[in-house]
Write an enzyme that holds these catalytic residues in place. Sequence first.
Site, PDB file in Angstrom:
ATOM      1  N   LYS A 280      -1.759  -2.523  -1.056  1.00 14.02           N
ATOM      2  CA  LYS A 280      -3.000  -2.020  -1.657  1.00 14.02           C
ATOM      3  C   LYS A 280      -4.002  -3.158  -1.796  1.00 14.02           C
ATOM      4  CE  LYS A 280      -1.211   1.730  -4.596  1.00 14.02           C
ATOM      5  NZ  LYS A 280      -1.972   2.808  -3.968  1.00 14.02           N
ATOM      6  N   ARG A 354       6.180  10.555  -2.618  1.00 12.31           N
ATOM      7  CA  ARG A 354       6.819  11.719  -1.985  1.00 12.31           C
ATOM      8  C   ARG A 354       8.193  11.344  -1.414  1.00 12.31           C
ATOM      9  NH1 ARG A 354       1.732  12.200   1.956  1.00 12.31           N
ATOM     10  NH2 ARG A 354       0.814  11.168   0.166  1.00 12.31           N
TER      11      ARG A 354
END
Length: 497
Positions: A280, A354
């Site tokens: 990130k 996920r």
Amino acid sequence: MEFSIKHGNAAKAHTDCVIVGVFESQLSAAAQVIDEASAGLISKIVKSGDFDGKPDATLLLHRVPNIESERVLLVGLGKSAELAEKQYSKAVRASIKALAKSGAKNASTFLAEVPVKKLSTQRKVALLVEAALDANYQFDAIKRKKETTKAKKGLSKLAVFVESASLTKEAEEGLAIGKAVAAGVSLAKDLGNLPPNVCNPTYLADQAVTMGKQYAFKVEVLEREALEILGMGSFLGVSQGSETPPKFIIMQHLKGDKAQKPVVLVGKGITFDTGGISLKPGAEMDEMKYDMCGAASVLGTFKTIAEMGLNMNVIGLIPTCENMPDGRATRPGDVLTSMSGLTIEVLNTDAEGRLILCDALTYAERFEPSAVIDIATLTGACVIALGHHATGLFSNNDALAKELLKAGESALDRAWHMPMWDDYQPQLDSNFADMANIGGRAAGSITAACFLSRFAEKYDWAHLDIAGTAWKSGKEKGGTGRPVPLLAAFLLARAGK
Ligand code: BES
Ligand code: MN
Ligand code: ZN
């Protein structure tokens, strides 16, 4: 803060402060009592234009003549015909915040006597207690100079007045519910606010174990070896770049009928999300300590239902690990085999939530659940879609979605139903595995839900994307404890309460 339920005359309450509501064009019953006892002091203040009863306005008065209490706090309630839950809760918050700056240590609030659209006394008291504790919350566990010095203390006792003795029982029930929900919210906030070098997977597991002992429910923590045997290759793939070992927490609150199928809550427990090899950007990366707020909400909800002794079967599952870049970390392009057997091409290691949830969803099958709800700070795209007001709700069952929407409305912890049509599924196609872990920029929160739906085909399932609602940024940075109120309301409704 300690609470008590009382009834009686506002002018005679023996306390540091009485809290009374004032509408835009009318005094509440308690404000009228004060007004009459003090020869019209409040009416004069209103006439002079110093207090208009607008929502959230507060005015602190000292030594009002003929009033037992040392202080009187006026709280604006807006237009009387329009007073509904939300404004009521805001007024309670405003009153608590106003007194936090005063020297009052205890207070008597008459706000629960004010008529609020469609609300019973029980509900009013529960909302009042929740709002008061929420407004009173401070996180200073790790500050050397705790902010609990004389100057900044807030209330330690609050007496909640109801109109008559006949309402006491109902009010006490509301008090118990409000306190239980607030305790869950507070725990979820604390866990979110703790730094990621403290609140790691081991810490979360310890919290669960401690809570299980305290409230006598079963807690199991699966370590890496057990996860390997289960074949949770997707979850393990995320965890393998971290020095901190992954944990899979299983909590079982089995206080319902033996034959009753459980509700399973699954919380995303990424205790820090760097993005992994798909690193990130640096700005605000500290906020990725909040990437375990789904897990925190499951722990918080367990606290709430344990406190209430809810007679229902509820299972909590928390896959928890860090997402770190490392020589051993999963690479973009790697293919992982999930517990279900489906293979996943990891095109972006930052879509890790996920990947840990899918194995937990497969694990959930063994409980033959009546419903499975996962809660996750899953996508930045959900923040773009809904901002910080509503949680994104996705489901393979419209009736379940409706139940959750309704629970969110009643708990002032709203969700919004998002589409999950098959049309979106092809965005997850992969040339090299059963699916890719990302579906491109378009509809990012929907394709994330579509990914999860493939592991939730065997039961009724809903997914709550809390990326925008679990914490606040900026000056007020901090966990919100959402969606504990929604989940508690959902479970209470299912239990018929
Ligand atoms: N934990 C983040 C989601 C997130 C981002 C929550 C910002 C709150 C604020 C999640 O793991 C993530 O990184 N998602 C990616 C998915 C993308 C790579 C498909 C995102 O939203 O950018
Ligand atoms: Mn991520
Ligand atoms: Zn994440």
